[in-house]
Design a protein around this motif. Structure first.
Motif, short mmCIF file in Angstrom:
data_model
loop_
_atom_site.label_atom_id
_atom_site.label_comp_id
_atom_site.label_asym_id
_atom_site.label_seq_id
_atom_site.Cartn_x
_atom_site.Cartn_y
_atom_site.Cartn_z
N THR A 155 51.25 38.28 41.80
CA THR A 155 50.85 38.02 42.88
C THR A 155 49.86 39.00 43.39
O THR A 155 48.93 38.69 44.01
N ARG A 156 50.05 40.25 43.14
CA ARG A 156 49.15 41.54 43.33
C ARG A 156 47.79 40.95 42.83
O ARG A 156 46.83 41.51 43.37
N ALA A 157 47.81 40.74 41.50
CA ALA A 157 46.64 40.48 41.04
C ALA A 157 45.55 39.09 41.55
O ALA A 157 44.77 39.22 41.68
N LEU A 158 46.31 38.12 41.88
CA LEU A 158 45.74 37.30 42.59
C LEU A 158 45.14 37.60 43.98
O LEU A 158 44.03 37.27 44.31
N MET A 159 45.83 38.47 44.53
CA MET A 159 45.47 38.87 45.95
C MET A 159 44.21 39.54 45.73
O MET A 159 43.31 39.56 46.36
N ARG A 160 44.24 40.58 44.67
CA ARG A 160 42.90 41.30 44.37
C ARG A 160 41.79 40.68 44.23
O ARG A 160 40.90 40.87 44.47
N ALA A 161 42.05 39.68 42.96
CA ALA A 161 40.98 38.86 42.88
C ALA A 161 40.46 38.03 43.94
O ALA A 161 39.19 37.58 43.98
N ALA A 162 41.10 37.47 44.76
CA ALA A 162 40.96 36.63 45.83
C ALA A 162 39.97 37.32 47.08
O ALA A 162 39.00 36.62 47.30
N PHE A 163 40.41 38.30 47.19
CA PHE A 163 39.95 39.22 48.28
C PHE A 163 38.82 40.02 47.88
O PHE A 163 38.37 41.06 48.70
N ASN A 164 38.75 40.30 46.69
CA ASN A 164 37.69 41.09 46.11
C ASN A 164 36.72 40.51 44.91
O ASN A 164 36.42 41.02 44.03
N LEU A 165 36.53 39.13 45.35
CA LEU A 165 35.71 38.51 44.25
C LEU A 165 34.49 38.96 43.97
O LEU A 165 33.75 38.99 42.86
N LYS A 166 33.72 39.30 45.03
CA LYS A 166 32.34 39.94 44.97
C LYS A 166 32.58 40.92 44.24
O LYS A 166 31.51 41.21 43.13
N SER A 167 33.20 41.98 44.47
CA SER A 167 33.17 43.35 43.41
C SER A 167 33.61 42.73 42.13
O SER A 167 33.00 43.26 41.14
#
Length: 538
Positions: free
Chosen positions: A519-531
């Motif tokens: 879940t944390r990986a999904l969140m990181r990817a979703a809200f830091n897509l640009k990076s």
């Protein structure tokens, strides 16, 4: 001076409809240079896809294009059909927004990938199938050998989109036109696909014309940007200039648009409308005397309780089983386990047995074009449920309900006389929502209902779904890979991976303090897509 790969000069696209001519594109010019990535952005219905459909000779029968579309100096609009076919699929390829309508449901994936290799590449059947396997591996399809033998309906939306990307890349094209190629993909796969396209572009010197509503992708991926609005060119420039110093209010609005707000949880004693206990869905067959075990447990023992007025968000990567779960709960495919609607067991009921519940249990599908009949007008599509479930209504009463439903989803009532192909992808999705809402159901399963919509229209649809939920007392199961939308619309979230729920709880808890690393990986990817995209782009 280097010649453009594609040069679009004063193109105009008009559709002849029952309500008169619709001017979808009104004198737009743009160009793409060798090895360049150009993005065309704009709200749903801005005309960006119709330009490319005209360029490829794929306009609907009632559409007409004027102007010029030159590929390396050759005007495609005046090219004979045979010569245009020689270019399409070889020198110029296109990835379409809705993969289910581009893949033939009667043929296996391997056969469909092999066809352009045989027609344009001259490969033998054996060589084409070997290359098809390489392409599936290239776009990171899991278990590619098995997927060669699969039919389109046996794959997730994201997997079907990756098949379309593989097909478009099959013959190493000179120009790739990508119409919303990452719409159906979760953010982690988006980054992988975009990196794949960037790698292939660098290796082949391929040019890419990228049509999308996802501005985060554009900022990280495009060299230059054209912004369209209502069939006109609103603004153009380098990606750096457009994002760093937009000149028009419209472009500024697009950049600022983001789903917001939160949904308050329902009362703990709100009645349970739909309940699933240990729901399981299995595809394939067990091993036999002369066959291998091909079983896949797409949904593996999931339980949930949906209360009146509640929205349960179901998230997870492509292929996690989200859509399959939604279909199983509504008895749209065979499933094991117990499913109860308002105290009545509906699990295992056949089509006839489910008919009395269909008006109260509705679904909005991920691919609106595939779920809307091309032979029916929008008015007929939206009214179809009324004809089945409320046959006592007069024609005038049905027409009034249709106009109200279209108004509910932000479409002009006059649109009821048009056909689905005359609308943008986002507009078609709103037609699909209107078709579900018109019956005033208790439960709607929404399968990626905003994936085809730009951010500004997403906000409108979220507000729409919130409003009609309160107005009509609806309950939603909201399936999406877009976590920003899920956070804005849901009050409870279930996180799926490989057919099971790995974490669930109130929205604030899942987004504020996720317990599982997945879940944390999904969140990181979703809200830091640009990076993530910039990192992968190197």
């Amino acid at each position: 001076m280097t010649q453009p790969v594609l040069e679009i000069d004063d193109i105009r696209v008009t559709f002849d409809t029952a309500d008169g001519d619709v001017n979808a594109v009104r004198g737009v010019s743009m160009h793409v240079m060798p090895g360049e990535t150009v993005a065309v952005v704009g709200e749903s219905g801005s005309g960006k896809s119709q330009i490319m459909m005209a360029a490829m000779g794929l306009l609907a029968g009632n559409g007409a294009a004027t102007g010029a579309v030159r590929y390396r100096g050759t005007d495609l609009l005046t090219l004979p059909a045979r010569k245009l076919n020689d270019l399409r699929g070889a020198k110029i390829t296109m990835i379409f927004q809705e993969p289910m309508t581009s893949l033939d449901p009667l043929y296996r994936i391997g056969e469909q990938l092999a066809e352009p290799l045989r027609v344009h590449g001259g490969l033998s059947v054996k060589a084409a199938m070997a290359r098809a396997l390489e392409l599936l591996e290239l776009v990171q399809i899991p278990n590619p050998e098995a997927k060669l033998r699969a039919y389109p309906h046996e794959m997730s939306g994201g997997q079907r989109q990756r098949v379309m990307i593989a097909m478009a890349l099959a013959n190493d094209p000179d120009l790739l036109i990508a119409d919303e190629p990452t719409t159906a993909l979760d953010v982690t796969i988006q980054a992988e696909i975009l990196q794949l396209l960037a790698d292939l572009q660098a290796r082949l010197g391929m040019s890419i014309l990228f049509i999308t509503h996802d501005l985060t992708i554009v900022e990280a991926f495009a060299d230059r940007v054209y912004v369209m609005r209502q069939g006109l060119l609103e603004e153009e420039g380098t990606a750096q200039a457009i994002f760093g110093n937009p000149q028009t209010d419209y472009t500024k609005m697009l950049l600022a648009a983001e789903p917001d707000g939160v949904k308050l949880p329902v009362a703990a004693d709100a009645p349970v409308l739909l309940q699933g206990d240990d729901v399981r869905v299995t595809f394939g067959k067990a091993a036999g005397w002369f066959s291998k075990d091909t079983t896949l447990r797409a949904v593996d023992g999931i339980s949930l309780s949906l209360r009146k007025g509640q929205t349960i968000g179901v998230v997870g990567e492509s292929g996690s089983g989200k859509s399959t779960l939604g279909r199983a709960l509504l008895q749209l495919l065979p499933a094991e386990g117990r499913v109860v609607y308002q105290g009545e067991q509906i699990g295992g009921l056949d089509r006839a047995g489910m008919r009395r519940y269909r008006d109260q249990l509705q679904m909005v599908f991920q691919d609106p074009y595939g779920s809307l009949s091309p032979r029916m007008t929008v008015g007929e599509i939206v009214a179809e449920g009324l004809s089945v479930h409320e046959p006592e209504l007069s024609r005038a009463e049905r027409d009034a309900r249709v106009m109200q439903a279209l108004d509910d989803v932000g479409l002009e009532p006059s649109f009821r006389n048009r056909f689905p192909h005359e609308f943008s992808g986002g507009q078609r999705q709103r037609v699909a929502i209107a078709r579900a809402v018109i019956l005033r159901p208790d439960v709607i399963v929404l399968d990626e209902p905003t994936s085809a919509l730009d951010r500004s229209v997403q906000k409108q649809v979220i507000d729409l779904l919130r409003r009609i939920q309160v107005e009509y007392g609806l309950s939603y199961i909201f399936i999406s890979h877009d976590l920003a939308v899920v956070r804005a619309l849901s009050d409870y979230v279930m996180v799926m991976k490989e057919g099971v729920v790995v974490e669930e709880g109130p929205t604030a808890q899942i987004f504020g303090a996720p317990q599982m690393e997945y879940t944390r990986a999904l969140m990181r990817a979703a809200f830091n897509l640009k990076s993530l995209l910039l990192e992968k782009a190197g």
